[in-house]
Design an enzyme around this catalytic site. Structure first.
Site, PDB file in Angstrom:
ATOM      1  N   ASP A  54       0.867  -1.164   0.000  1.00 46.38           N
ATOM      2  CA  ASP A  54       0.000   0.000   0.000  1.00 46.38           C
ATOM      3  C   ASP A  54       0.919   1.234   0.000  1.00 46.38           C
ATOM      4  O   ASP A  54       2.128   1.114   0.264  1.00 46.38           O
ATOM      5  CB  ASP A  54      -0.883  -0.032   1.253  1.00 46.38           C
ATOM      6  N   ASP A  91      -1.504  -0.921   5.960  1.00 46.34           N
ATOM      7  CA  ASP A  91      -1.749  -0.366   7.289  1.00 46.34           C
ATOM      8  C   ASP A  91      -3.222  -0.319   7.662  1.00 46.34           C
ATOM      9  O   ASP A  91      -3.563   0.165   8.745  1.00 46.34           O
ATOM     10  CB  ASP A  91      -1.184   1.059   7.374  1.00 46.34           C
ATOM     11  N   ASP A 109      -0.014   5.205   1.033  1.00 44.34           N
ATOM     12  CA  ASP A 109      -0.174   6.116   2.172  1.00 44.34           C
ATOM     13  C   ASP A 109      -0.228   5.347   3.482  1.00 44.34           C
ATOM     14  O   ASP A 109      -1.054   4.454   3.652  1.00 44.34           O
ATOM     15  CB  ASP A 109      -1.460   6.933   2.014  1.00 44.34           C
TER      16      ASP A 109
END
EC number: 3.1.3.18
Length: 234
Positions: free
Chosen positions: A9, A171, A11
């Site tokens: 991922d 995250d 961000d």
């Protein structure tokens, strides 16, 4: 045997983007004179792309958006974010060293983000990280996006990988769900933007620093996942 593929991922996983996201988001919603958002709000806003982030921020500040208001606001956000990047954005500690370890061991790397692909590519280029990635896909690359399995499977295909040799790192719940939906193991990191403890997301493994991301760990996760009775064989 195909090389392992590690899909990140963006961000909150690869890059600490929070300062620039908050600044561009507040610049955008200032068009309505609403109160700015803070870093504490960010965990409830990110994960589904800029459009949803803007909608959520305006709703949070008591200004629900109509459909015809969104395009201009999205353009305002994109213009500000593009003009100021990379701004304060930087890789998380240990990331570059981890990517060097992985690529030196023959692993492929890719990015699967719900951020607009153009913004993701521009940011990675400005940070001089493009050479690491065999594929970069965003929330507008395909007809679907995370947590839909086809976003991750499409990324794997573009990177020249195979689901059976892939690990997804993220995250947030979208990252863990897309891995689960695509039938690949996942790694969660706790320094991003999840609004709940990442230990509760159901990832295959949690690491607290990129120092822990090694070729041996990737191989172990792939092998252990393949040995499960319900493991995918894509």
């Amino acid at each position: 045997m195909n090389p392992a593929l590690v899909v990140f991922d963006l961000d909150g996983t690869l890059l600490d983007t929070h300062t620039d996201l908050v600044e561009s988001l507040n610049h955008t919603i200032a068009a309505f004179g609403v109160a700015p958002v803070s870093y504490d709000d960010l965990t409830h806003l990110v994960g589904h792309g800029a459009k949803v982030m803007i909608e959520r921020a305006c709703g949070l500040r008591g200004h629900p958006l109509s459909e015809d208001e969104l395009p201009a606001l999205l353009n305002r956000f994109i213009a500000h974010y593009t003009d100021t990047m990379p701004g304060h954005t930087a890789p998380y500690p240990g990331l570059v060293e981890a990517m060097d370890r992985l690529t030196s061991a023959g692993c492929k790397l890719a990015i699967c983000t719900n951020k607009l692909e153009g913004l993701a590519r521009s940011l990675i280029e400005k940070l001089e990280l493009s050479r690491y990635f065999d594929a970069i896909t965003g929330g507008d690359t395909f007809l679907v996006r995370k947590p839909d399995a086809q976003h991750l499977l499409g990324t794997i295909d573009r990177a020249g990988g195979h689901a059976r040799n892939t690990v997804m790192i993220g995250d947030s719940i979208n990252d863990i769900l897309v891995a689960r939906n695509a039938g690949v193991p996942s790694i969660a990191v706790p320094f991003g933007y999840s609004d709940v403890p990442v230990e509760t997301l159901g990832a295959t493994r949690v690491i607290t620093h990129f120092d822990e991301l090694t070729p041996a760990l990737v191989d172990e996760l792939i092998a252990d996942f393949a040995a499960r009775p319900t493991a995918a064989v894509g």
